[in-house]
Every structure is written in C-alpha cells, then in structure tokens.
Design a protein around this motif. Structure first.
Motif, PDB file in Angstrom:
ATOM      1  N   ILE A  58      38.526  45.757  36.689  1.00  0.00           N
ATOM      2  CA  ILE A  58      38.558  44.609  37.598  1.00  0.00           C
ATOM      3  C   ILE A  58      39.976  44.065  37.717  1.00  0.00           C
ATOM      4  O   ILE A  58      40.437  43.753  38.813  1.00  0.00           O
ATOM      5  CB  ILE A  58      37.534  43.524  37.212  1.00  0.00           C
ATOM      6  CG1 ILE A  58      37.378  42.535  38.364  1.00  0.00           C
ATOM      7  CG2 ILE A  58      37.919  42.790  35.947  1.00  0.00           C
ATOM      8  CD1 ILE A  58      36.093  41.743  38.336  1.00  0.00           C
ATOM      9  N   PHE A  75      41.902  46.498  39.925  1.00  0.00           N
ATOM     10  CA  PHE A  75      41.590  46.336  41.348  1.00  0.00           C
ATOM     11  C   PHE A  75      42.221  45.064  41.903  1.00  0.00           C
ATOM     12  O   PHE A  75      42.758  45.042  43.011  1.00  0.00           O
ATOM     13  CB  PHE A  75      40.073  46.288  41.569  1.00  0.00           C
ATOM     14  CG  PHE A  75      39.378  47.613  41.380  1.00  0.00           C
ATOM     15  CD1 PHE A  75      40.076  48.804  41.503  1.00  0.00           C
ATOM     16  CD2 PHE A  75      38.018  47.672  41.097  1.00  0.00           C
ATOM     17  CE1 PHE A  75      39.446  50.031  41.333  1.00  0.00           C
ATOM     18  CE2 PHE A  75      37.372  48.898  40.929  1.00  0.00           C
ATOM     19  CZ  PHE A  75      38.093  50.076  41.036  1.00  0.00           C
ATOM     20  N   GLU A  90      45.054  44.537  44.884  1.00  0.00           N
ATOM     21  CA  GLU A  90      44.852  43.763  46.099  1.00  0.00           C
ATOM     22  C   GLU A  90      45.863  42.637  46.224  1.00  0.00           C
ATOM     23  O   GLU A  90      46.335  42.327  47.311  1.00  0.00           O
ATOM     24  CB  GLU A  90      43.431  43.189  46.128  1.00  0.00           C
ATOM     25  CG  GLU A  90      42.471  44.105  46.819  1.00  0.00           C
ATOM     26  CD  GLU A  90      41.092  43.492  46.980  1.00  0.00           C
ATOM     27  OE1 GLU A  90      40.875  42.789  47.969  1.00  0.00           O
ATOM     28  OE2 GLU A  90      40.259  43.725  46.091  1.00  0.00           O
ATOM     29  N   ASN A 107      37.385  53.159  45.003  1.00  0.00           N
ATOM     30  CA  ASN A 107      37.564  51.903  45.732  1.00  0.00           C
ATOM     31  C   ASN A 107      38.192  52.204  47.092  1.00  0.00           C
ATOM     32  O   ASN A 107      39.327  51.835  47.392  1.00  0.00           O
ATOM     33  CB  ASN A 107      38.426  50.920  44.939  1.00  0.00           C
ATOM     34  CG  ASN A 107      38.262  49.499  45.445  1.00  0.00           C
ATOM     35  OD1 ASN A 107      37.919  49.280  46.599  1.00  0.00           O
ATOM     36  ND2 ASN A 107      38.509  48.530  44.580  1.00  0.00           N
ATOM     37  N   ARG A 111      33.459  36.036  33.370  1.00  0.00           N
ATOM     38  CA  ARG A 111      34.343  37.013  34.027  1.00  0.00           C
ATOM     39  C   ARG A 111      33.881  37.103  35.475  1.00  0.00           C
ATOM     40  O   ARG A 111      32.766  37.547  35.741  1.00  0.00           O
ATOM     41  CB  ARG A 111      34.195  38.397  33.382  1.00  0.00           C
ATOM     42  CG  ARG A 111      34.745  38.476  31.980  1.00  0.00           C
ATOM     43  CD  ARG A 111      34.551  39.880  31.454  1.00  0.00           C
ATOM     44  NE  ARG A 111      35.437  40.819  32.141  1.00  0.00           N
ATOM     45  CZ  ARG A 111      36.592  41.238  31.623  1.00  0.00           C
ATOM     46  NH1 ARG A 111      36.978  40.824  30.444  1.00  0.00           N
ATOM     47  NH2 ARG A 111      37.342  42.077  32.282  1.00  0.00           N
ATOM     48  N   PRO A 112      34.747  36.715  36.388  1.00  0.00           N
ATOM     49  CA  PRO A 112      34.335  36.724  37.798  1.00  0.00           C
ATOM     50  C   PRO A 112      33.937  38.124  38.253  1.00  0.00           C
ATOM     51  O   PRO A 112      34.465  39.112  37.786  1.00  0.00           O
ATOM     52  CB  PRO A 112      35.585  36.248  38.535  1.00  0.00           C
ATOM     53  CG  PRO A 112      36.357  35.490  37.529  1.00  0.00           C
ATOM     54  CD  PRO A 112      36.093  36.163  36.222  1.00  0.00           C
ATOM     55  N   TYR A 131      33.190  41.186  41.135  1.00  0.00           N
ATOM     56  CA  TYR A 131      34.014  41.856  42.141  1.00  0.00           C
ATOM     57  C   TYR A 131      33.165  41.993  43.402  1.00  0.00           C
ATOM     58  O   TYR A 131      31.976  42.289  43.314  1.00  0.00           O
ATOM     59  CB  TYR A 131      34.425  43.230  41.618  1.00  0.00           C
ATOM     60  CG  TYR A 131      35.490  43.899  42.437  1.00  0.00           C
ATOM     61  CD1 TYR A 131      36.797  43.427  42.414  1.00  0.00           C
ATOM     62  CD2 TYR A 131      35.198  44.998  43.243  1.00  0.00           C
ATOM     63  CE1 TYR A 131      37.782  44.043  43.170  1.00  0.00           C
ATOM     64  CE2 TYR A 131      36.179  45.608  43.998  1.00  0.00           C
ATOM     65  CZ  TYR A 131      37.469  45.119  43.956  1.00  0.00           C
ATOM     66  OH  TYR A 131      38.451  45.714  44.712  1.00  0.00           O
TER      67      TYR A 131
END
Ligand code: SF4
Ligand code: SF4
Lengths: 660, 270
Positions: free
Chosen positions: A382, A385, A389, A472, B189-190, B192
C-alpha cells in the motif's frame, strides 16, 4: 456379417461416441474464455507448428527429449496403422493393407513393424528413466504416466502377437518385410497347432482393439490430453516475445483482471489443457526452487481443474463452486493468494515450456483482479502504491531530489534538436545511493564517447514497471500515458536507460500507447561505442575474474545477451565466466515483478541462492546490468559474509573503470 | 444515521519550501494531497459504515480544486461529499474553519441524524489539532480526542466507547452520541481504492455549498472571522549533527562511539 464384426462395430461406435462426447465436454469449455486473436499470420504459425510441434525443438533441448521425439513420431506413423486396423476390423473385405499395390503394401508393413519396435523400446526407456534416474521435476512414476506408457507397451505387444501369429499361420503375405514380427513368430510360435494359432491371433487382435480404444478414451481425462492440444497450442503460440501485458480499458462496468475462470482468454484456458506436466517450468522457476508455494506447473494445472469444475456451471449460468483465487485451503483448482504474489515475472517458465504455455501472464491477470477489484495485496504494497501515485517514485521521496545526483556530474537538460539521446535515469539510478554510482559511471562513459545526451530532471517520473507487473494496471496506465505524452511534447526519440525494467517498459509496454521510441539499454550502447571505436579503453582497469548475471528483463524479455558479454571481453580481454544457469536459462535475482517491494517471507531467499551459484565460479567481480540485480546481489553477498572479497559492479562501472 | 468525515486538502509538505526572502510557503507546483491524518478519520468512518451501517459523508472546506480530494473519498467508499467553498471562506484560521464545518454539519443533521463526526488528529500544514475540538464545542457534541480505537458504538443507546492514547497510558472512555472523534494515525491502516469505485467517483456529483447556500455572517468566516494572524513563517534552526566514526567501513567502532555519546548525554542508561 460374422458375430465378431457386429460385436466390434458396437464396441467401436460406443468408444468413438464416448471419446467424441468427452472431447466435446472438455473443449466447449474453452469457448468460455475472452477473445484473443491468435489466427493472424497463418504462415508463420504453420512454421512454428512444424518446428516446435512436429520438430519438438524445445522438447529435444533436454537430454531425454529425443526419446519423446521418437515416441511422438512413432505415434504419428502408427496413427495410420491403427486407422487401417480399426477400419479393417469393420470392413475386412474392403480395407486392408494387402489390397494396396505390392510395393506400397510391403513398404508400409516394413515401416509399421520397425516403428512398433521403436515405440516399444522408447516406452521401456521412458519407464526405466522415470523409475530409476529421473529428475525430481518429472514426477517419477506417476499413475498417469504408468497407465499411458503401459497401455502403449501392451498395444505394441499385441501388435507383434497378432502379426507374428499371422506369419506363423502363413496368412501374412508381407511376412518377409516384417523382421520383428517374423522374429517373434520364429522364436515363440513355431510348432503351435493351427487351431491354437487362430485363437492366439484372435486374442491379440481383440487385445489390440480394446487397448487402443481404451487409450483413446483415457486421453481427455489425463495429462495426455496434450496429445490432442500440444500441436494446436504451438500453432497458437505468441508470435512475439511475451514481454508485456495487454492494456485494460478503464470504462465503468468493465471487470479488471481475472477473478473467475471465464475471465481468462480462451488461449489461457487452452494452455491449461495443453500442459504435459513435464515439470520443466517448475524446474526453472526461482520461486519453486527456493521452496515457495508457487509452482508454475501447478498454477496451470489449477486453472485446468478449475475450468473443469466450474466451466459446465458457467455454461449453464449458475454460480461457480470453486474459487479461482483461494486461501490455500482448497485442494485442487484454486490458486492460493500467496502463490500469486511470489512470482518474479522472470519468464523462465515461458522460456522452457515445450508447448509455449504462458504462465506468468495468467498470474498477472490474477494480480490485477486482487489489486483492482478487491484492493487485496500484501500490506507493504500500500505504501508502494501510494508513493507511486503521490510522488511518482517507489520510495515516496520528494521529486525535487531526483536531480541530487547531478551535483557530481556535468548534466544538461534534454532538448530536442540539441541533445540526441534522452538519458532516462530511472528511479533507482536517481534516488538509490548505490545505483547513483552506476548512473555516474554511465555519464562518464557517455561524455568520454562524445554522446550527446540530456535528462528530464525533476520532470522525470517512474516508468511504472513494478506497478504493471504487480497488477496495478490502473495507476500504471495513467503514468504510462503521462510519460508518453511528455516524451511526445519534448520531442524525445532516442532513449538510453540503465535499468532493464525502464528499458523493457519504454520499449515494449509503451508501444501500446503509441510511443515509437528507439530505446537502448546502456549495455547495448556501450558495446556499440566500444565496437565503433568511439570509446577508448585502457585494459589496466582489470576487475579480476568476472562472472556475469543476466537480468531477466534484458535477456529473456528482450534477447540482449551478447552486448554485455562482448563489452566485458573488451575490458578484460576475455569473455566473462558463466554460472551454471545463464542466458535463456538464467536464474532471477528475485527483484523483478514488483518483488523488489515485497518481503520474501516464504522459503529460502532467491538472491542468496543466486549469489551462492555465482560464488561457485570464484569470481572477483559479479557483473550485473540492472539496479535491482545490483541491490539483490549486494544484499546476498552480505548475507554470505563475502562482501569484502567479491564486488558487485554494473557493466557501466566496469567499463568506466577502464576509461583512458 | 451519518458518520461525517472531515478531510482537508493540504500541500504535500515534504515538497514545500519556505521562501527565504518573504518567509512564506512556496506552494507553486506543489502537489496537493489529502491530509494524511484525515485518511485515518475517513477510514474509521468507513469502518463504522461496515460495522454499523452508517452513511458516510465526507466534507471539506477549501478552494474548488479540493473536489479532487473529495473524489478520492468517494473512491474509497464515502456515500456523499460536500465541498464548502467560497471566496469569503478563504484565509480562515481554526476558529473560522470550525465555524463553517460545524454549520455544515448542522445542516446535514437537519436531514439525517449525525452519530459521529470524525476528524484527523491534526493537519500536516497547520499542526494545531484545534478544528476537531472546535467543531465539537460549537455543536455541543461529546469530544473524544487522541482516539486510537473505537471499541463499540451503541446506536440505540446513543453511546460510544473509545480508547484514547495518551502519552503514558491509554484510557477507555464512554461518551454519549453524537460525538466528535479525532483519531490518531495508529487507529487503522487506510484501505486502497478499488478501480470500479474510482471510476464511479470520477463522475459522481460533489455537492457544493458556498455562502449563498450557507448564509453565514461574513464577519464570522474566512479571514475576517479569524482571530489569529500569521506574522512570519520560518524553518526552525536545526542543531547541526556531527559525524561519528565511519559506519560503512567500521560499523562496530561507529556503534561504540554512538552508544558512548548517547550515555554521555544521558539519553541512554545501561
Ligand atoms: S515467471 Fe519466473 S517466478 Fe514467475 S512462475 Fe515463471 S519461472 Fe516462476
Ligand atoms: S506448463 Fe509447460 S513446462 Fe510446465 S509442466 Fe506444463 S508443459 Fe511442462
């Protein structure tokens, strides 16, 4: 009609009907797949079929492959003999070899006789090999293999029993041309009374018939289905190197990636039917080799099992019973999530598969599903990614720092018309302390050779390679579009990269976005500069004994094998030492396919395994030409505690060290 | 029932430089991001949605381009968004900001009952941690700050139980709803965003409330409603470090030097 013929007709019709039904059941499931045009360029496809299917080019590249080639051809020839046998059984008065002109009759009898003994010998050899001295990846005497080899052996024995009987009986006109059958007749059947002989012939005839039809009906239910599918699969093989993934169209309502069996292309499904379970891909796979749960052969097998389990239900439009992507608890037919993340996309599996199955593209399909549809992936991704971005680089470093390395070099911005090449530095080359040294070495070389080059500076953004390989595609797509737009706006035509991942992405992936760039990897450019005399080397900068490691994205992905070797030879006066696995068979460093950004939790470490292999050659320097390989090897050498005695150098550093 | 997530769009501060002459932030060319603390507030509201079926509305006050940030919230799973944007809201300090946000929440509450308002602990550009408490005070909601876990929420009894992370201890606090909960980064934890959600968010409607809509007294909002003034912005002097030993070629010696120095300074007790 004799009762025998009636009985045989019933058996034959039933067997063929069952076989036809089995094939229909299996093959109609392939039509569930998404479209994929594999029908263009028929000429080249036929050529491939001749070379790889009938010539078995890849099969024979392994020591025992010749045995398979022999069996394959015996099989093709005996296909004619057996057709004659079955039809002759049905219409004995009309169809028989003996009705042919004598020359043809005798020749065919001779050929079939010889080929049959050849087949029997090859089958015995295969059985002995599986039992006695097999490579572990072959899988030894599996039930499937014993069944099929056994059936073929019995078939051949029945063939000789039948013909030897006829020869002993004196009813075989071509007896003189059937040395093996003749020998069997003389050795075993001499003196047997005529009545018993007739019974024996009848027995072998029926044995032959039953075994033949059993064999036929066994095919669709075993790995030997490849007898039917391998040839077309070679015909449908990709005509270009499989070094990129297809684009996805980001439209509302579309599905992204593959989370259910019918979301693969039909070719992906047909591949699964074509697997011979030869295990070559498992043998080549770095993940399998280091004890991880990924085994490309099993991925393909699970796709097949899943198709068979779910396909008929999907045809009827009812819910599937077996998840394609599982949690590792399912037995057969589900690919566990953890398996999907272990692949380095090194391409070793594709390189060795004799029937051109495309393994890792299927893995990336499933990654796409996990990332894009489920947002499910190992947690360390995460941050990766998000960094991509937000900051357009894997580490999330402020873009302003992209040019920090230029403090130590003379650098000018790329300007179309003034500078010939764009040096696409790449994230590792720009941000990573170790790999900046490679960038600096490369800039010294370029300047020494008088190459005109410039950089995009802070405007450079990541090429997106890892994003794409990690599935992705959505974020990759935007970054690729942005890059391609920037290249067009700035008038970039020729690009130099020091990273094989940037290289392959710019060269192959961006083509899908309309970018026609002339991309050179620094190894190619450097070698050219040396060869054309633009780069003067001083042989004094000898790096000691050099062992060379092929980067997957340079070698297997793009066929660049010679350039770095020649360049090393120019510096050291001799070609580099090779490891056990090199060139097409090279073993990944463990950093590709986005694995660079993932923890290696399972099995032994791939990089350490590769370093151990390199150390066997007792090198002074390990030469690499990829920033990931550099990092992976340096870490591996540290792990082995030999970082003091063995160095890892990029080709650019070796060459820069020998500059006059 | 609603969970309102307050999010702020901030410049990516790691990329912001201070103009040495004027002492102001150079914002030009600096990309905007969603305030990292607020991503945890949003995530917590989405978890409440998953757990209790609350409807999530993400609100933000800022210039029109804040829409981008709100679309991100939609992509992550927010059901609705409200952008509070008007020239007269500009230049607001925490007092004036909490005024506008509180009034917006009041408006939302007229349509649908608000259970919780979630805020990030602080922003990375202002670092004051005052807006959340400001909202709670203005609305008379329970005020729960430094929350690192929402233990339980009872919507019928209108109670919430949370864990607050304090410097040396944690405490479990129960409070009546509605409540303003300011979460720490450790809270979650955010997630996605999934691609179909991103695509849907791209052309979803972001509701705009300007002051014509809000009808707030111009004296209470924006620069005029602010009581703090920024006199000067500067980077604090950082004490220069010193290089001890050579960790690359002699890590053991370097480690010894380092530990020695730490003991000397009383930072390490052995
Ligand atoms: S691409 Fe490499 S790592 Fe992935 S399955 Fe094939 S051989 Fe294994
Ligand atoms: S996928 Fe190819 S290489 Fe692997 S076992 Fe099947 S046929 Fe062999």
């Amino acid at each position: 009609m004799s009762p025998d013929i009636v009985l045989f007709a019933i058996v034959l019709v039933a067997a063929i009907a069952f076989f036809g039904w089995s094939c229909f059941r299996r093959f109609r499931l392939v039509t569930l797949g998404r479209p994929d045009n594999r029908f263009h360029d028929i000429g080249r496809r036929l050529g491939n079929t001749l070379l790889y299917a009938f010539g078995q080019r890849r099969v024979v590249s392994r020591p025992f492959g010749v045995n398979h080639l022999v069996l394959h051809w015996c099989f093709l020839i005996l296909l004619a003999a057996n057709t004659e046998f079955l039809l002759g059984g049905l219409f004995p008065d009309y169809i028989s070899l003996s009705r042919l002109p004598d020359g043809a009759y005798h020749a065919l009898a001779f050929i079939f006789d010889l080929v049959s003994i050849l087949a029997l010998l090859a089958v015995c050899a295969a059985l002995i090999r599986r039992a006695a001295f097999t490579n572990p990846y072959i899988g030894g005497l599996s039930r499937d293999s014993v069944t099929i080899l056994g059936l073929v052996a019995v078939l051949m024995v029945a063939f000789f029993g039948m013909h030897a009987g006829e020869i002993a009986q004196g009813s075989e006109a071509a007896a003189r041309y059937m040395p093996v059958s003749g020998y069997v007749a003389a050795a075993f059947l001499a003196g047997i009374p005529a009545g018993s002989l007739a019974g024996l012939i009848g027995f072998f005839w029926w044995l032959h018939a039953v075994v033949l039809l059993t064999f036929l009906n066994y095919l669709p239910y075993s790995k030997h289905m490849h007898i039917m599918t391998a040839i077309p699969n070679c015909f449908f093989k990709s005509l270009v190197r499989v070094n990129t993934q297809p684009r996805e169209e980001f439209k509302k309502g579309n599905i992204f990636g593959v989370g259910q069996i019918d979301q693969f292309t039909w070719k992906g499904l047909f591949d699964a039917y074509s697997c011979t379970e030869c295990g070559r891909c498992s043998d080549a796979c770095p993940a399998t080799f280091t004890g991880k749960p990924l085994d490309p052969r099993l991925v393909i097998h699970d796709i097949k099992a899943n198709l068979i389990a779910n396909g008929p239900r999907l045809k009827r439009k009812v819910a599937t019973v077996l998840p394609l992507i599982g949690n590792g608890q399912e037995r057969e037919g589900s690919v566990a999530e953890e398996v999907i993340w272990e692949c380095t996309t090194c391409g070793a599996c594709l390189e060795v598969c004799p029937v051109f199955i495309e393994h890792f593209p299927r893995i990336i399909d499933m990654r796409r599903h996990l990332v894009e549809m489920q947002a499910r992936f190992p947690e360390e991704l995460i941050t990766f990614f998000e960094h991509m971005e937000q900051r357009r680089n894997p580490w999330g470093i402020a873009p302003a720092e992209r040019t920090k390395w230029t403090a130590e070099a003379e650098v000018s911005p790329f300007e179309a018309g003034t500078t010939e090449y764009l040096l696409f530095v790449g994230c590792a080359g720009a941000f990573d302390a170790r790999n900046r040294r490679t960038t600096l070495a490369l800039t010294r070389i370029l300047s020494a050779a008088g190459v005109s080059w410039g950089i995009l500076g802070r405007d450079e953004i990541c090429c997106g390679d890892s994003l794409r390989r990690l599935g992705n595609e959505f974020v990759f797509d935007r970054m690729a579009e942005e890059n391609v737009r920037m290249f067009a706006e700035r008038g970039v035509k020729k690009v130099i990269t020091q990273c094989p991942h940037c290289y392959s992405t710019l060269k192959n992936d961006y083509r899908q976005y309309g970018a026609e760039l002339e991309v050179s990897h620094h190894t190619e450019l450097i070698n050219n500069l040396i060869k054309t005399g633009r780069l003067k080397l001083d042989k004094a900068g000898d790096p000691g004994k050099v062992v060379f490691h092929d980067s997957c994205y340079l070698g297997r992905y793009n066929g660049v094998y010679e350039a770095p070797r020649e360049a090393i030879a120019s510096v050291t006066g001799q070609r580099p030492v090779e490891m056990t696995r090199y060139r097409e068979r090279s073993f990944c460093c463990g950093g590709g396919g986005g694995r660079m950004w993932l923890e290696e939790r399972l099995g032994r470490h791939i990089n350490v395994t590769r370093v151990e292999e390199a150390l066997q050659a007792e090198p002074g320097t390990v030469c690499v030409c990829c920033p990931y390989c550099t990092t992976m090897f340096e870490d591996g050498l540290k792990d082995k505690g030999v970082e003091g005695s063995v160095r890892v150098l990029d080709l650019a550093e070796i060459v820069a060290g020998a500059l006059k | 029932m609603l969970a309102v997530a307050c999010v702020k769009q901030v410049p990516d501060t790691t990329q912001v430089k201070v103009d040495p002459v004027t002492g102001t932030l150079i914002r030009e060319g600096v990309p905007f991001i969603i305030n990292p603390f607020d991503t945890h507030a949003l995530e917590e509201s989405l978890r409440l949605k998953d757990r209790y079926g609350l409807r999530v509305v993400a609100i933000s006050m800022g210039p029109p381009n804040t829409e981008v940030t709100l679309r991100k919230a939609l992509a992550l799973g927010a059901d609705d968004t409200v952008l509070l944007s008007d020239r007269v809201f500009g230049g607001a300090d925490t007092l004036a900001t909490s005024m506008v946000l509180a009034e917006a929440i009041r408006r939302l509450a007229r349509e649908e009952e608000v259970a919780v308002v979630l805020c990030g602990r602080q922003t990375i550009d202002g670092d004051t941690a005052q807006v959340g408490p400001g909202i709670a005070t203005r609305l008379g909601y329970s005020q729960l700050t430094l929350v690192d876990r929402i233990e339980e929420m009872d919507l019928s009894a209108k109670q919430v139980r949370v864990r607050r992370k304090l410097r040396t201890r944690s405490e479990i606090v129960a409070a009546p709803l509605p409540a303003m909960i300011a979460v720490t980064r450790e809270a979650n934890r955010p997630r996605y965003p999934r691609v179909p959600m991103r695509l849907a968010a791209e052309d979803a409607v972001v509701t705009l409330w300007d002051n014509q809509e809000m009808k707030l007294d111009e004296e209470t909002v924006g620069l005029k409603g602010s009581t703090t003034q920024v006199r000067r912005i500067f980077s604090p002097e950082r004490a220069k470090g010193e290089i001890l030993g050579d960790g690359l070629s002699n890590p053991e010696e370097a480690a010894q030097l380092l530990v020695g120095r730490l003991i000397e300074k009383g930072l390490l007790n052995l």
